[in-house]
Design an enzyme around this catalytic site. Structure first.
Site, PDB file in Angstrom:
ATOM      1  N   GLU A  33      16.406 -10.717  27.032  1.00  0.00           N
ATOM      2  CA  GLU A  33      15.295 -11.583  27.155  1.00  0.00           C
ATOM      3  C   GLU A  33      14.174 -11.053  26.378  1.00  0.00           C
ATOM      4  O   GLU A  33      13.320 -11.714  25.549  1.00  0.00           O
ATOM      5  CB  GLU A  33      15.051 -12.125  28.627  1.00  0.00           C
ATOM      6  CG  GLU A  33      16.015 -13.096  29.170  1.00  0.00           C
ATOM      7  CD  GLU A  33      16.252 -14.208  28.295  1.00  0.00           C
ATOM      8  OE1 GLU A  33      15.681 -14.513  27.636  1.00  0.00           O
ATOM      9  OE2 GLU A  33      17.472 -14.806  28.406  1.00  0.00           O
ATOM     10  N   TYR A 116       7.935 -17.432  30.429  1.00  0.00           N
ATOM     11  CA  TYR A 116       9.328 -17.764  30.143  1.00  0.00           C
ATOM     12  C   TYR A 116      10.294 -16.816  30.808  1.00  0.00           C
ATOM     13  O   TYR A 116      11.334 -17.087  31.240  1.00  0.00           O
ATOM     14  CB  TYR A 116       9.348 -17.766  28.400  1.00  0.00           C
ATOM     15  CG  TYR A 116      10.895 -17.480  28.132  1.00  0.00           C
ATOM     16  CD1 TYR A 116      11.706 -18.640  28.147  1.00  0.00           C
ATOM     17  CD2 TYR A 116      11.379 -16.160  27.839  1.00  0.00           C
ATOM     18  CE1 TYR A 116      12.923 -18.444  27.821  1.00  0.00           C
ATOM     19  CE2 TYR A 116      12.623 -16.093  27.301  1.00  0.00           C
ATOM     20  CZ  TYR A 116      13.307 -17.298  27.624  1.00  0.00           C
ATOM     21  OH  TYR A 116      14.833 -17.114  27.015  1.00  0.00           O
ATOM     22  N   ASP A 134      11.193 -22.273  26.891  1.00  0.00           N
ATOM     23  CA  ASP A 134      10.785 -21.300  25.550  1.00  0.00           C
ATOM     24  C   ASP A 134      10.432 -22.541  24.451  1.00  0.00           C
ATOM     25  O   ASP A 134      10.615 -23.774  24.624  1.00  0.00           O
ATOM     26  CB  ASP A 134      12.114 -20.528  25.163  1.00  0.00           C
ATOM     27  CG  ASP A 134      13.178 -21.463  24.781  1.00  0.00           C
ATOM     28  OD1 ASP A 134      13.367 -22.631  25.105  1.00  0.00           O
ATOM     29  OD2 ASP A 134      14.042 -20.806  24.106  1.00  0.00           O
ATOM     30  N   CYS A 189      19.610 -29.183  18.543  1.00  0.00           N
ATOM     31  CA  CYS A 189      18.173 -29.904  18.380  1.00  0.00           C
ATOM     32  C   CYS A 189      17.284 -28.913  17.635  1.00  0.00           C
ATOM     33  O   CYS A 189      16.344 -28.451  18.427  1.00  0.00           O
ATOM     34  CB  CYS A 189      17.913 -30.331  19.591  1.00  0.00           C
ATOM     35  SG  CYS A 189      16.164 -31.562  19.621  1.00  0.00           S
ATOM     36  N   CYS A 196      22.101 -34.066  15.000  1.00  0.00           N
ATOM     37  CA  CYS A 196      22.174 -35.243  15.979  1.00  0.00           C
ATOM     38  C   CYS A 196      23.164 -35.818  16.355  1.00  0.00           C
ATOM     39  O   CYS A 196      23.600 -36.482  17.295  1.00  0.00           O
ATOM     40  CB  CYS A 196      20.965 -36.384  15.610  1.00  0.00           C
ATOM     41  SG  CYS A 196      19.354 -35.695  15.671  1.00  0.00           S
ATOM     42  N   CYS A 199      24.864 -34.099  19.177  1.00  0.00           N
ATOM     43  CA  CYS A 199      24.210 -34.001  20.139  1.00  0.00           C
ATOM     44  C   CYS A 199      24.768 -34.860  21.485  1.00  0.00           C
ATOM     45  O   CYS A 199      25.053 -36.146  21.376  1.00  0.00           O
ATOM     46  CB  CYS A 199      22.896 -34.526  20.005  1.00  0.00           C
ATOM     47  SG  CYS A 199      22.066 -34.275  21.445  1.00  0.00           S
ATOM     48  N   CYS A 205      18.548 -40.359  23.940  1.00  0.00           N
ATOM     49  CA  CYS A 205      17.459 -39.447  23.331  1.00  0.00           C
ATOM     50  C   CYS A 205      16.195 -40.327  22.820  1.00  0.00           C
ATOM     51  O   CYS A 205      16.373 -41.459  22.333  1.00  0.00           O
ATOM     52  CB  CYS A 205      17.942 -38.724  22.116  1.00  0.00           C
ATOM     53  SG  CYS A 205      16.549 -37.884  21.348  1.00  0.00           S
TER      54      CYS A 205
END
Length: 295
Positions: A33, A116, A134, A189, A196, A199, A205
């Site tokens: 991270e 985060y 994030d 995304c 899309c 997705c 959405c």
DNA sequence: AAAACGTGGAT
DNA sequence: TATCCAAGTTT
């Protein structure tokens, strides 16, 4: 949005990243991270593998010099992250029995760990229910929930609240949804050309339902680089990373012609603890040589 | 709360 | 070639 849909999609489509492999420790998650802050996955992978092989526990990292850590950080960028990770490892080794904390507030108290990263570690390493926000998640929420083309200005309080509203009560499922939201933003995304048609939540959405309107918020600040102190510091540090032993100042003087800016940057690197000057005047990465004794 | 803080691949 | 952008934190 349905957590099951997204988690199911994640299980079938997630990238196989080394820090996601079975058996990765919370320490491994934390290291990933920190390295991934503002840095693409592809550049982190080899460094993370090397890092975990050398320092499989916080105490192992804490035992080496800062210079060795900065050298191993290589060209990931923002090298102060390496220093802060070293500090965090020292605290974890000394005060937390060499175990990465699982609670968000304790994680937040460690250097280099912010809103985060604290929640990412709690969720990804310990399966806790924590809103992980994030840049990817902010974009997904902006589109899927708010119907906007992109995220506006960050607001930690509101962003955390938005994502918290999406998380189911059950801990493990919430943790899985958190990583699924991030992955969706990372590979579907996306900022530039969202995929899309691939997705899993396309049909629900809000951005799709609104007709994919353009982003209308304030323009994002363009980050310049050429000619900045950041560039000069990078050049100075690169000389030391690329050299085994101490270097005379003349070696640093050649990387930038503007002496005033160069000197200021060298001073800031010394101040940050990224560079050290020996008694004989030469410069090194910190702690790799005896600062008090010549040669 | 805006600005500083690295680096390099992709478009 | 220039701009965008990548799992943020700190001051």
């Amino acid at each position: 949005m349905d957590a099951g849909t997204l988690v199911g999609w994640f299980d079938a489509n997630a990238r196989e990243l080394p820090w996601r492999a079975d058996g990765t420790t919370p320490w491994g998650v934390l290291v990933s991270e920190i390295m991934l802050q503002q840095t693409p996955v592809a550049r982190v992978e080899p460094v993370w593998l090397d890092w975990m092989a050398r320092w499989p526990r916080p105490s192992a990292l804490a035992a080496v010099s800062r210079g060795e850590v900065v050298r191993a950080w290589g060209k990931l960028g923002y090298p102060r992250r390496a220093l802060r990770l070293h500090e965090a490892a020292t605290v974890i080794a000394a005060e937390h029995d060499d175990t990465v904390p699982s609670d968000v507030d304790t994680l937040l108290s460690l250097p280099g760990i912010g809103a985060y990263t604290a929640r990412a570690v709690a969720a990804f390493a310990y399966g806790r229910r924590a809103p992980v926000v994030d840049t990817n998640v902010r974009r997904v929420v902006a589109r899927a929930v708010h119907g906007a083309g992109d995220a506006g200005q960050p607001s930690t309080k509101r962003d955390l609240s938005d994502v918290d509203d999406l998380l189911p009560v059950e801990e493990k499922l919430a943790a899985r949804l958190s990583i699924a939201l991030m992955e969706l933003g990372a590979i579907v995304c996306t900022a530039r050309s969202p995929r899309c048609t691939m997705c899993p939540i396309h049909a629900e959405c809000a951005w799709q339902l609104a007709g994919t309107p353009e982003y209308t918020g304030p323009a994002k600040a363009v980050q310049t680089y050429a000619g900045t102190d950041r560039q000069v510091r990078g050049k100075l540090l690169d000389v030391l990373r690329g050299t085994a032993g101490p270097v005379p100042k003349s070696r640093l003087d050649v990387v930038w012609s503007d002496a005033g800016q160069r000197e200021a940057c060298l001073a800031s690197l010394l101040d940050d603890g990224l560079v050290e000057q020996l008694a004989d005047g030469r410069f090194t990465l910190p702690g790799e040589h005896q600062a008090g004794s010549p040669k």
